[in-house]
Every structure is written in structure tokens, then in C-alpha cells.
Design a protein around this motif. Structure first.
Motif, short mmCIF file in Angstrom:
data_model
loop_
_atom_site.label_atom_id
_atom_site.label_comp_id
_atom_site.label_asym_id
_atom_site.label_seq_id
_atom_site.Cartn_x
_atom_site.Cartn_y
_atom_site.Cartn_z
N ALA A 146 0.79 -1.24 0.00
CA ALA A 146 0.00 0.00 0.00
C ALA A 146 0.82 1.29 0.00
O ALA A 146 0.33 2.32 0.43
CB ALA A 146 -0.98 0.00 1.18
N GLY A 147 2.04 1.23 -0.49
CA GLY A 147 2.87 2.43 -0.53
C GLY A 147 2.41 3.46 -1.54
O GLY A 147 2.66 4.65 -1.39
N ARG A 148 1.71 3.00 -2.55
CA ARG A 148 1.23 3.92 -3.61
C ARG A 148 -0.26 4.16 -3.52
O ARG A 148 -0.90 4.55 -4.48
CB ARG A 148 1.57 3.34 -4.97
CG ARG A 148 3.06 3.23 -5.18
CD ARG A 148 3.39 2.75 -6.54
NE ARG A 148 4.83 2.58 -6.65
CZ ARG A 148 5.42 2.18 -7.73
NH1 ARG A 148 4.72 1.88 -8.80
NH2 ARG A 148 6.73 2.05 -7.76
N GLY A 149 -0.84 3.89 -2.37
CA GLY A 149 -2.27 4.11 -2.19
C GLY A 149 -2.99 2.81 -1.90
O GLY A 149 -2.39 1.78 -1.59
N VAL A 150 -4.30 2.87 -2.04
CA VAL A 150 -5.15 1.72 -1.73
C VAL A 150 -4.87 0.57 -2.69
O VAL A 150 -4.88 0.78 -3.91
CB VAL A 150 -6.64 2.13 -1.81
CG1 VAL A 150 -7.55 0.94 -1.56
CG2 VAL A 150 -6.94 3.23 -0.81
N PRO A 151 -4.61 -0.61 -2.18
CA PRO A 151 -4.38 -1.76 -3.06
C PRO A 151 -5.60 -2.04 -3.94
O PRO A 151 -6.74 -1.89 -3.50
CB PRO A 151 -4.15 -2.92 -2.08
CG PRO A 151 -3.73 -2.27 -0.81
CD PRO A 151 -4.44 -0.96 -0.77
N ASP A 152 -5.35 -2.44 -5.17
CA ASP A 152 -6.44 -2.68 -6.13
C ASP A 152 -7.43 -3.74 -5.65
O ASP A 152 -8.61 -3.65 -5.94
CB ASP A 152 -5.87 -3.11 -7.49
CG ASP A 152 -5.11 -2.00 -8.18
OD1 ASP A 152 -5.38 -0.81 -7.87
OD2 ASP A 152 -4.25 -2.31 -9.02
N GLY A 209 -11.14 -4.38 -2.00
CA GLY A 209 -12.56 -4.74 -1.90
C GLY A 209 -12.74 -6.24 -1.73
O GLY A 209 -13.56 -6.69 -0.92
N GLU A 210 -11.96 -7.03 -2.47
CA GLU A 210 -12.03 -8.50 -2.36
C GLU A 210 -11.60 -8.95 -0.97
O GLU A 210 -12.20 -9.87 -0.40
CB GLU A 210 -11.13 -9.15 -3.41
CG GLU A 210 -11.59 -8.93 -4.83
CD GLU A 210 -10.56 -9.40 -5.85
OE1 GLU A 210 -9.71 -10.26 -5.50
OE2 GLU A 210 -10.61 -8.92 -6.98
N THR A 211 -10.56 -8.33 -0.45
CA THR A 211 -10.08 -8.69 0.89
C THR A 211 -11.11 -8.33 1.95
O THR A 211 -11.35 -9.12 2.87
CB THR A 211 -8.73 -8.00 1.17
OG1 THR A 211 -7.81 -8.33 0.12
CG2 THR A 211 -8.15 -8.45 2.50
N ALA A 248 -9.91 6.42 2.24
CA ALA A 248 -10.05 5.68 0.98
C ALA A 248 -10.58 4.26 1.20
O ALA A 248 -11.44 3.79 0.46
CB ALA A 248 -8.71 5.65 0.24
N ILE A 249 -10.08 3.59 2.23
CA ILE A 249 -10.55 2.23 2.54
C ILE A 249 -12.03 2.28 2.95
O ILE A 249 -12.83 1.44 2.52
CB ILE A 249 -9.71 1.59 3.67
CG1 ILE A 249 -8.26 1.48 3.27
CG2 ILE A 249 -10.32 0.26 4.12
CD1 ILE A 249 -7.90 0.33 2.39
N THR A 250 -12.39 3.26 3.74
CA THR A 250 -13.80 3.43 4.15
C THR A 250 -14.68 3.64 2.93
O THR A 250 -15.77 3.06 2.82
CB THR A 250 -13.94 4.60 5.13
OG1 THR A 250 -13.15 4.31 6.30
CG2 THR A 250 -15.38 4.83 5.54
N SER A 251 -14.21 4.43 2.00
CA SER A 251 -14.97 4.69 0.77
C SER A 251 -15.16 3.42 -0.05
O SER A 251 -16.26 3.13 -0.53
CB SER A 251 -14.26 5.76 -0.06
OG SER A 251 -14.94 5.99 -1.26
N VAL A 252 -14.09 2.64 -0.22
CA VAL A 252 -14.19 1.37 -0.96
C VAL A 252 -15.17 0.44 -0.25
O VAL A 252 -16.01 -0.20 -0.89
CB VAL A 252 -12.81 0.70 -1.11
CG1 VAL A 252 -12.95 -0.72 -1.63
CG2 VAL A 252 -11.90 1.52 -2.01
N ASN A 253 -15.08 0.38 1.06
CA ASN A 253 -15.96 -0.50 1.83
C ASN A 253 -17.42 -0.12 1.61
O ASN A 253 -18.27 -0.98 1.36
CB ASN A 253 -15.59 -0.42 3.32
CG ASN A 253 -16.30 -1.45 4.15
OD1 ASN A 253 -16.29 -2.64 3.85
ND2 ASN A 253 -16.93 -1.00 5.24
N ARG A 254 -17.73 1.17 1.67
CA ARG A 254 -19.11 1.63 1.50
C ARG A 254 -19.64 1.46 0.08
O ARG A 254 -20.81 1.16 -0.12
CB ARG A 254 -19.22 3.09 1.90
CG ARG A 254 -19.08 3.33 3.38
CD ARG A 254 -19.18 4.80 3.71
NE ARG A 254 -19.02 5.01 5.14
CZ ARG A 254 -18.68 6.15 5.68
NH1 ARG A 254 -18.47 7.22 4.90
NH2 ARG A 254 -18.55 6.27 6.97
N SER A 255 -18.77 1.66 -0.89
CA SER A 255 -19.24 1.64 -2.28
C SER A 255 -19.12 0.29 -2.97
O SER A 255 -19.85 0.02 -3.92
CB SER A 255 -18.48 2.70 -3.10
OG SER A 255 -17.12 2.38 -3.18
N SER A 256 -18.21 -0.57 -2.51
CA SER A 256 -17.93 -1.81 -3.24
C SER A 256 -18.32 -3.10 -2.52
O SER A 256 -18.36 -4.14 -3.15
CB SER A 256 -16.44 -1.89 -3.57
OG SER A 256 -16.06 -0.80 -4.37
#
Length: 121
Positions: A30-36, A39-41, A78-86
């Protein structure tokens, strides 16, 4: 279960001995941001019987070396956003931030969904 700096150090030591992520702990650079694949994890841990943890800023490929996260607050958002949207339904997340070996590490603990809510997709 709550995290502490001591628990993080112990977990990293155990992962190094084991040589791989475990069923309930997964490390991501995660050095360059949220891992792709975050959502799967999140989905996988939401569907487990007990809480799981994602440790961001640690490289499995480099022997669980602490590589750090650039901006822990932004990572959490960003993780919270992915969790809510994906992830449907979205599991509850709890975040812990540590400065470990001079670098920021973010631990995301994922609370599993109730059996009637599973599976998360």
C-alpha cells in the motif's frame, strides 16, 4: 479485538516465522495508495466467522518488512470509501495507526457480518 503496537510487532514476528499471510491476517504494501484488490479482501474477511485484519504498509514479498503508508488518514478515508461503495453489505471497520520502525502502518480490523447478512459481495 483491539490492536496495540506490541500486538502488531508480535503478529509481524509470527508472520515472518510462518512465511505467509494467515487466514485472519493479510499484509499489503500500500505504498502507492489503496491496493487494487482491497474490496475483495474486505469481502473475504466480512464472510469469515471471526474478525480479520489487513495490515497496510507491510510487504509480504519482502519478508514482512515494514514499508510504510504515506498518508494514514487518507488511507483510512479511501478504505472506508471502498468498503461503503464496493462491499454489499459493508462490514464494520476499525482502524489503528502506528509509527513502526519510523514508518506509518495502518491496521484495518474487519468485523464479520452476521450469518443472516452473508455473503458479502
Amino acid at each position: 479485538m483491539s490492536w496495540s503496537e506490541a500486538r502488531l510487532a508480535e503478529t509481524l514476528m509470527e508472520l515472518r516465522v510462518f512465511g505467509d499471510d494467515t487466514t485472519f491476517v493479510e499484509c499489503k504494501t500500500a505504498g502507492r495508495g489503496v491496493p487494487d484488490d482491497i474490496g475483495e479482501t474486505l469481502c473475504a474477511f466480512a464472510n469469515m466467522p471471526q474478525p480479520g485484519a489487513i495490515i497496510l504498509g507491510v510487504s509480504e514479498r519482502k519478508g514482512f518488512e515494514v514499508t510504510g503508508v504515506e498518508d494514514p488518514a487518507q488511507m483510512q478515508k479511501a478504505i472506508t470509501s471502498v468498503n461503503r461503495s464496493s462491499v454489499k453489505p459493508a462490514p464494520q471497520l476499525e482502524f489503528f495507526h502506528y509509527r513502526f520502525n519510523g514508518k506509518h502502518v495502518v491496521v484495518v480490523e474487519v468485523t464479520p457480518l452476521m450469518p443472516s447478512e452473508k455473503p458479502a459481495k
